[in-house]
Design an enzyme around this catalytic site. Structure first.
Site, PDB file in Angstrom:
ATOM      1  CB  SER A   1     157.134  -4.174 127.247  1.00 29.40           C
ATOM      2  OG  SER A   1     156.722  -4.595 125.994  1.00 29.40           O
TER       3      SER A   1
ATOM      4  CG  ASP B   1     155.904   1.544 121.863  1.00 25.03           C
ATOM      5  OD1 ASP B   1     155.632   0.486 121.264  1.00 25.03           O
ATOM      6  OD2 ASP B   1     155.960   1.620 123.117  1.00 25.03           O
TER       7      ASP B   1
ATOM      8  CG  HIS C   1     158.460  -1.139 122.711  1.00 23.35           C
ATOM      9  ND1 HIS C   1     157.358  -0.880 123.481  1.00 23.35           N
ATOM     10  CD2 HIS C   1     158.897  -2.358 123.086  1.00 23.35           C
ATOM     11  CE1 HIS C   1     157.134  -1.905 124.279  1.00 23.35           C
ATOM     12  NE2 HIS C   1     158.051  -2.815 124.064  1.00 23.35           N
TER      13      HIS C   1
END
Ligand SMILES: *[C@@H]1O[C@H](CO)[C@@H](O)[C@H](O)[C@H]1NC(C)=O
Ligand SMILES: *[C@@H]1O[C@H](CO)[C@@H](O)[C@H](O)[C@H]1NC(C)=O
Ligand SMILES: *[C@@H]1O[C@H](CO)[C@@H](O)[C@H](O)[C@H]1NC(C)=O
Length: 412
Positions: A192, A352, A382
């Site tokens: 991320s 996501d 995600h």
């Protein structure tokens, strides 16, 4: 205090009853567990909004609870020696495989950057500790898990610069020798926002004329790669998905640059670009860089430039300049700046908002001649890789971890 807690508890319960029925795509595995997990995230987010509204604590300050509940003290065991070190002023949790006496073989190294939208997360969270241990033992690698400083206290470029300092300081021949690390087998990796930092560092290191040791590989796990267009098809399709709804991702981006709420509102409307950043939109043109199947249902429209008073106040520096900075948005560089990059592993998830950031980087790196392994999870959401520790563990998180380790073993 006690009354406050009761009110909070009741509020949370009623929120929960409502939230649990948030629709989650049928093909996601362990849907009920994800609904419950998401209920917790959403309740906390509302509590954080409420707290900020009342002036008690700012939004990210409350959200930081997610980090705190998973914080542990990393300890050594028979396989790994864990210590807290300082690399050029930045804290690092260092994992060294225990060496057999007499073994002088050089080892691999992975510099790991945790996720959390530059505002949350820590190297001390149990899922990151687990991941670092696995990498250390299964690859016989030294792992540096970087505790970079976070927004909102430290806006861009501080988190990025902390990471860069650690990488520069570690990649010196003397330091590598001290840890018995092979200078030809070092990777940077992150999930991320950590994937964002890893991609940015890989690019900047190439441009540094004083840098002798370079990275062999970069492994980017559902990375964030651009702030210019927050209406890509994946942002549209997944705006209400669990764990990272669009509002939260926009919040992370805006807080990375500034705490000014006018900028957050402009980003929500996808009308936050500056004249400078809008000249770079060609690098994040999803109509050109996404495979046909991902963009055919969506009509491309050019993100707007921020007008009026807000446009003027952000126009010359601060967030607008950061917006055009490839250290914040690694997609914003021309092909010539991509082609010498280390080979890459890019993981993307269907459900996501950041899916298309990853997909576009896959297209652009491949076009520039970089060796890319792309792993797409059709039923992934995600943050899956964060869910590997009981009671919030998901089969998909374990599957991702195994595939990631396999790639590192074979490519580093
Ligand atoms: C663990 O690492 C630290 C720092 O590199 C070192 O000083 C210590 O001797 C190591 N301990 C063991 C048991 O290897
Ligand atoms: C984006 O790409 C499309 C072609 O796929 C092109 O028509 C359009 O002009 C491009 N827009 C920008 C801003 O680069
Ligand atoms: C895209 O544009 C076409 C033609 O103008 C229109 O029919 C279609 O509904 C649009 N699709 C979306 C998702 O807005």
């Amino acid at each position: 205090m006690r009354l406050g807690s009761i009110i909070l508890f009741v509020a949370l319960c009623s929120f929960s009853a409502y939230y649990v029925y948030e629709p989650i795509p049928e093909d996601i595995d362990e849907r009920w567990k994800l609904m419950m997990t998401n209920t917790f995230f959403r309740s906390l987010s509302h509590l954080a909004d409420f707290s900020e509204l009342l002036g008690l604590k700012d939004y990210m300050g409350v959200m930081y609870f997610i980090t705190l509940i998973e914080t542990i003290v990393p300890v050594s065991d028979e396989h790994v020696n864990v210590t807290v070190e300082n690399f050029d002023g930045v804290e690092v949790v260092l994992y060294q495989p225990m060496q057999q006496s007499g073994n002088t073989e050089l080892r691999r190294a992975v510099i790991y950057l945790h996720g959390g939208g530059w505002c949350l997360g820590s190297a001390y969270m149990s899922p990151y500790d687990l991941l670092a241990r696995k990498v250390a033992t299964e690859l016989n690698a030294v792992v540096l898990s970087v505790e970079y400083r976070l927004a909102v206290a430290h806006h861009f470029p501080v988190p990025y610069e902390d990471v860069y300092r650690v990488v520069k300081s570690f990649l010196q021949m003397g330091v590598l020798a001290q840890y018995s690390v092979d200078p030809g087998r070092i990777a940077v990796s992150g999930d991320s926002a950590g994937g964002n930092l890893a991609a940015a560092v890989s690019q900047q290191l190439l441009k540094d004329p004083t840098q002798k040791v370079q990275l062999k590989a970069q492994a980017l796990l559902y990375p964030v790669l651009q702030a210019l267009d927050l209406n890509t098809p994946s942002y549209q399709q997944n705006q209400d998905m669990p764990i990272l709804p669009r509002t939260l991702m926009v919040r992370f981006w805006s807080e990375y640059f500034t705490s000014d709420k006018a900028f957050f509102r402009a980003m929500m409307a996808n009308a936050h670009n500056s004249l400078e950043s809008s000249s770079l939109l060609k690098f994040v043109n999803w109509s050109a860089f996404l495979p046909e199947m991902y963009h055919r249902k969506y009509n491309y429209s050019v993100p707007a430039v921020l007008q009026g008073k807000a446009g003027q106040s952000f126009g010359t520096d601060g967030p607008s300049r950061s917006l055009a900075d490839p250290r914040a948005s690694p997609l914003l560089v021309p092909d010539a700046a991509l082609h010498s990059l280390p080979k890459a592993y890019i993981l993307t998830c269907e459900y996501d908002v950041l899916r298309d950031d990853g997909l576009m980087y896959v297209t652009r790196l491949r076009a520039a001649g970089v060796d890319v392994t792309h792993e797409h999870y059709d039923s992934g959401f995600h943050g899956s890789l964060m869910f590997t520790v009981w009671p919030m563990d998901f089969r998909i998180g374990h599957r991702m971890m195994d595939n990631y380790l396999k790639w590192l073993k074979e490519n580093l």
